[in-house]
Structures are given as structure tokens and as C-alpha cells.
Write an enzyme that holds these catalytic residues in place. Sequence first.
Site, PDB file in Angstrom:
ATOM      1  N   SER A 193       1.147  13.880  -7.652  1.00  0.00           N
ATOM      2  CA  SER A 193      -0.081  14.476  -8.207  1.00  0.00           C
ATOM      3  C   SER A 193      -0.173  15.906  -7.665  1.00  0.00           C
ATOM      4  O   SER A 193       0.565  16.275  -6.741  1.00  0.00           O
ATOM      5  CB  SER A 193      -1.258  13.632  -7.713  1.00  0.00           C
ATOM      6  OG  SER A 193      -2.466  14.343  -7.706  1.00  0.00           O
ATOM      7  N   TYR A 207      -6.573   8.862  -2.057  1.00  0.00           N
ATOM      8  CA  TYR A 207      -5.691   9.192  -3.184  1.00  0.00           C
ATOM      9  C   TYR A 207      -4.733  10.324  -2.785  1.00  0.00           C
ATOM     10  O   TYR A 207      -3.519  10.229  -2.995  1.00  0.00           O
ATOM     11  CB  TYR A 207      -6.540   9.610  -4.385  1.00  0.00           C
ATOM     12  CG  TYR A 207      -5.757   9.899  -5.638  1.00  0.00           C
ATOM     13  CD1 TYR A 207      -5.348   8.861  -6.471  1.00  0.00           C
ATOM     14  CD2 TYR A 207      -5.427  11.201  -5.999  1.00  0.00           C
ATOM     15  CE1 TYR A 207      -4.624   9.111  -7.628  1.00  0.00           C
ATOM     16  CE2 TYR A 207      -4.703  11.466  -7.152  1.00  0.00           C
ATOM     17  CZ  TYR A 207      -4.312  10.418  -7.963  1.00  0.00           C
ATOM     18  OH  TYR A 207      -3.584  10.667  -9.099  1.00  0.00           O
TER      19      TYR A 207
HETATM   20  P1  NDP Z   1      -4.255   5.084 -16.200  1.00  0.00           P
HETATM   21  O1  NDP Z   1      -5.458   4.492 -15.548  1.00  0.00           O
HETATM   22  O2  NDP Z   1      -4.258   5.325 -17.665  1.00  0.00           O
HETATM   23  O3  NDP Z   1      -2.962   4.244 -15.847  1.00  0.00           O
HETATM   24  C1  NDP Z   1      -2.794   3.592 -14.624  1.00  0.00           C
HETATM   25  C2  NDP Z   1      -1.948   2.372 -14.878  1.00  0.00           C
HETATM   26  O4  NDP Z   1      -1.666   1.699 -13.666  1.00  0.00           O
HETATM   27  C3  NDP Z   1      -2.662   1.394 -15.787  1.00  0.00           C
HETATM   28  O5  NDP Z   1      -1.813   1.199 -16.892  1.00  0.00           O
HETATM   29  C4  NDP Z   1      -2.821   0.129 -14.948  1.00  0.00           C
HETATM   30  O6  NDP Z   1      -2.554  -0.997 -15.768  1.00  0.00           O
HETATM   31  C5  NDP Z   1      -1.752   0.319 -13.889  1.00  0.00           C
HETATM   32  N1  NDP Z   1      -2.081  -0.316 -12.612  1.00  0.00           N
HETATM   33  C6  NDP Z   1      -3.116  -0.039 -11.781  1.00  0.00           C
HETATM   34  N2  NDP Z   1      -3.082  -0.859 -10.716  1.00  0.00           N
HETATM   35  C7  NDP Z   1      -2.002  -1.664 -10.887  1.00  0.00           C
HETATM   36  C8  NDP Z   1      -1.442  -2.722 -10.133  1.00  0.00           C
HETATM   37  N3  NDP Z   1      -1.997  -3.142  -8.976  1.00  0.00           N
HETATM   38  N4  NDP Z   1      -0.324  -3.329 -10.596  1.00  0.00           N
HETATM   39  C9  NDP Z   1       0.244  -2.936 -11.755  1.00  0.00           C
HETATM   40  N5  NDP Z   1      -0.243  -1.940 -12.513  1.00  0.00           N
HETATM   41  C10 NDP Z   1      -1.363  -1.318 -12.078  1.00  0.00           C
HETATM   42  O7  NDP Z   1      -4.004   6.446 -15.404  1.00  0.00           O
HETATM   43  P2  NDP Z   1      -2.936   7.608 -15.546  1.00  0.00           P
HETATM   44  O8  NDP Z   1      -1.997   7.372 -16.645  1.00  0.00           O
HETATM   45  O9  NDP Z   1      -3.697   8.858 -15.488  1.00  0.00           O
HETATM   46  O10 NDP Z   1      -2.176   7.460 -14.143  1.00  0.00           O
HETATM   47  C11 NDP Z   1      -0.825   7.084 -14.026  1.00  0.00           C
HETATM   48  C12 NDP Z   1      -0.287   7.648 -12.735  1.00  0.00           C
HETATM   49  O11 NDP Z   1      -0.329   9.058 -12.778  1.00  0.00           O
HETATM   50  C13 NDP Z   1      -1.091   7.242 -11.497  1.00  0.00           C
HETATM   51  O12 NDP Z   1      -0.200   7.039 -10.412  1.00  0.00           O
HETATM   52  C14 NDP Z   1      -1.959   8.451 -11.257  1.00  0.00           C
HETATM   53  O13 NDP Z   1      -2.359   8.548  -9.918  1.00  0.00           O
HETATM   54  C15 NDP Z   1      -1.005   9.556 -11.648  1.00  0.00           C
HETATM   55  N6  NDP Z   1      -1.604  10.836 -11.959  1.00  0.00           N
HETATM   56  C16 NDP Z   1      -2.453  11.003 -13.019  1.00  0.00           C
HETATM   57  C17 NDP Z   1      -2.951  12.258 -13.313  1.00  0.00           C
HETATM   58  C18 NDP Z   1      -3.810  12.533 -14.493  1.00  0.00           C
HETATM   59  O14 NDP Z   1      -4.279  13.667 -14.642  1.00  0.00           O
HETATM   60  N7  NDP Z   1      -4.066  11.571 -15.375  1.00  0.00           N
HETATM   61  C19 NDP Z   1      -2.617  13.423 -12.480  1.00  0.00           C
HETATM   62  C20 NDP Z   1      -1.711  13.137 -11.407  1.00  0.00           C
HETATM   63  C21 NDP Z   1      -1.236  11.887 -11.168  1.00  0.00           C
HETATM   64  P3  NDP Z   1      -3.299  -2.432 -15.554  1.00  0.00           P
HETATM   65  O15 NDP Z   1      -4.737  -2.146 -15.322  1.00  0.00           O
HETATM   66  O16 NDP Z   1      -3.002  -3.188 -16.798  1.00  0.00           O
HETATM   67  O17 NDP Z   1      -2.606  -3.026 -14.367  1.00  0.00           O
END
Ligand code: NDP
Length: 256
Positions: A146, A159
Site C-alpha cells: 500500500s 494497517y
Molecule cells: P476489497 O475489500 O474489495 O477486497 C478485499 C478482499 O479480501 C475481499 O475480496 C475479501 O473477500 C478478502 N478477504 C478479507 N479477509 C479475508 C480472509 N480472512 N480470508 C480470505 N479473504 C479475505 O478491498 P481491495 O480490493 O481494495 O483490497 C485488496 C488489497 O489491496 C488489500 O490487501 C488492501 O489492503 C490492498 N490495498 C487497497 C488499496 C485501495 O485503494 N483499494 C490501496 C492499497 C492497498 P471475502 O470477504 O469474501 O473473504
Amino acid sequence: MAARAFDLTGKVAIVTGGNGGIGLGMAHGLADAGASIAIAARDPTKSQAAVDDLARRGARTMAIETDVTDPASVARMVAATLEGFGRIDVLVNNAGMSIRKPAHELALAEWHTVIDTNLTSALICAQAVYPAMKRAGGGKIISIGSMTSIFGAGFAPAYAASKGGIVQLTKSLACSWAADNIQANAVLPGWIDTALTQRGRAQVPQLNENVLRRTPAQRWGTIDDMAGIAVFLASSASDFVTGAAIPVDGGFSAMG
Ligand code: NDP
């Protein structure tokens, strides 16, 4: 360089949290380059929708209900991928979440939840795929950091700590496993429009305006902005790139 350096035909990728957001954007890129995709996340309905989406693009794909914080669940994820697709070439450690509270309000249990989901999970998943990658003669591990891998975040200390840790874990995996021809790299997204940041926009006043002002590209990223870096880091085009942390941020980290 020949286009085939980016070809992923016959390759198999696991994308954790690939049922939406950045993970799904990366899965789009990997699928379009020819890879088979295992979507590993908790919500089966969202995962089925992602599988249908990828299948419409012509990909071989499956959903595996997985909690990345649970080593037994991750072991089942690896076993199911090997059973379904026979090999594992690429792991995308993308699953993540945030709890937005300043350090003086954050409960220890909340700290552990964020660290377990964002950082410890990356180690658990990497350890779990390692034997299959070693057996196959190599592999690619892509972990999502990130901008908080670089900058502090007063509103989200756990985070930021987890995402700083992703960079150091990535460098360590790169050093440990280079001799096995496994490359490990981190991707540092800027502000991407996903469910995670839509919640952030609802919780943090002025977030939208601040992102637009601070990002030289003057826009939020889309999930498909994440596709190209995924293909590069998953393919032989990046065979001499390991231990790197690459921003995909519309210039956010370049801005003084
Ligand atoms: P979303 O919330 O859309 O996606 C997060 C995903 O993680 C979901 O699909 C969720 O699926 C899954 N998830 C969460 N906890 C678990 C778990 N315990 N086991 C398995 N799957 C899990 O967020 P983003 O797409 O934005 O984020 C994706 C990644 O990118 C993250 O690591 C985030 O920190 C990072 N990020 C995002 C940024 C942004 O601007 N959007 C910027 C920088 C980094 P489910 O609930 O079905 O398990």
C-alpha cells in the site's frame, strides 16, 4: 521483448481475496494472459460471481472457500488447487482489510485482526505454496502492500504496520527462495476504487477531494489498472525482478 514473455498459458494462479476489488482486477489480467485462476476468499456468493466473470473472459477458474488467517484453511486451498489444476505457479497475496482508528483508540484485538489478515496470512500462504513451487522448478509470489508501506497513516496504524511488514517479508522471501527460482515482489497500489475505499470514503471526511488533489494522475485507480503489473510479475518477463516493491499509484508516491 517478445510478447510470449508475458504469456501465462498453462500457468496456475491463486488469488487470495480475488472475489472483488484489486484481486479481481489482477485476476482479469492473469486470466487474459492465459492463466487458470483459483479464487480464494471467504464469501462463496461473491467468489462464484468472480468465477462467472472470469469464465466469461474464457478462463479456467474455480472458487475455493478460504480464510487466509487459518493455516488449515490455507492448506485446503493449496490441496484443492493442486487437485483441480495440478500445479501452482503464482500466488497473489491480496486478501486484506482495515480498521480505521488512531493508535490511542485501537484495541489490541483489532491490531491482531489486521496484522493476521494482512501480514501473517501472506507468510502462511507463501509457506503453503512453497513445496509445489519448488517441485515445479520455480514460481512467483506477488503480495499487495500500500502507500502505507511507505508513508505513515495516523488513521490506521495497524494497517500501515501490516503493509510495511509486507515489503520486508517480500524482501526476505526473495532472498530465501531465489535459489529455488521463486521470485517474490510487492505491489503498492495508490488509491483504487474498491469496496474497501468506498467504506473509507464514507468514514473519512474529504477523502475523495484529498485523493484527487494528492494524486498527480488526478483520478482514482480502477481495478483493471492493477492487471498489467500482475501479468508482468507473474510472467517470465520479470524473472530477474525479485524483492522489489513497485508502486501502481498514478504518481502518488512521487509527489513531494
Ligand atoms: P476489497 O475489500 O474489495 O477486497 C478485499 C478482499 O479480501 C475481499 O475480496 C475479501 O473477500 C478478502 N478477504 C478479507 N479477509 C479475508 C480472509 N480472512 N480470508 C480470505 N479473504 C479475505 O478491498 P481491495 O480490493 O481494495 O483490497 C485488496 C488489497 O489491496 C488489500 O490487501 C488492501 O489492503 C490492498 N490495498 C487497497 C488499496 C485501495 O485503494 N483499494 C490501496 C492499497 C492497498 P471475502 O470477504 O469474501 O473473504
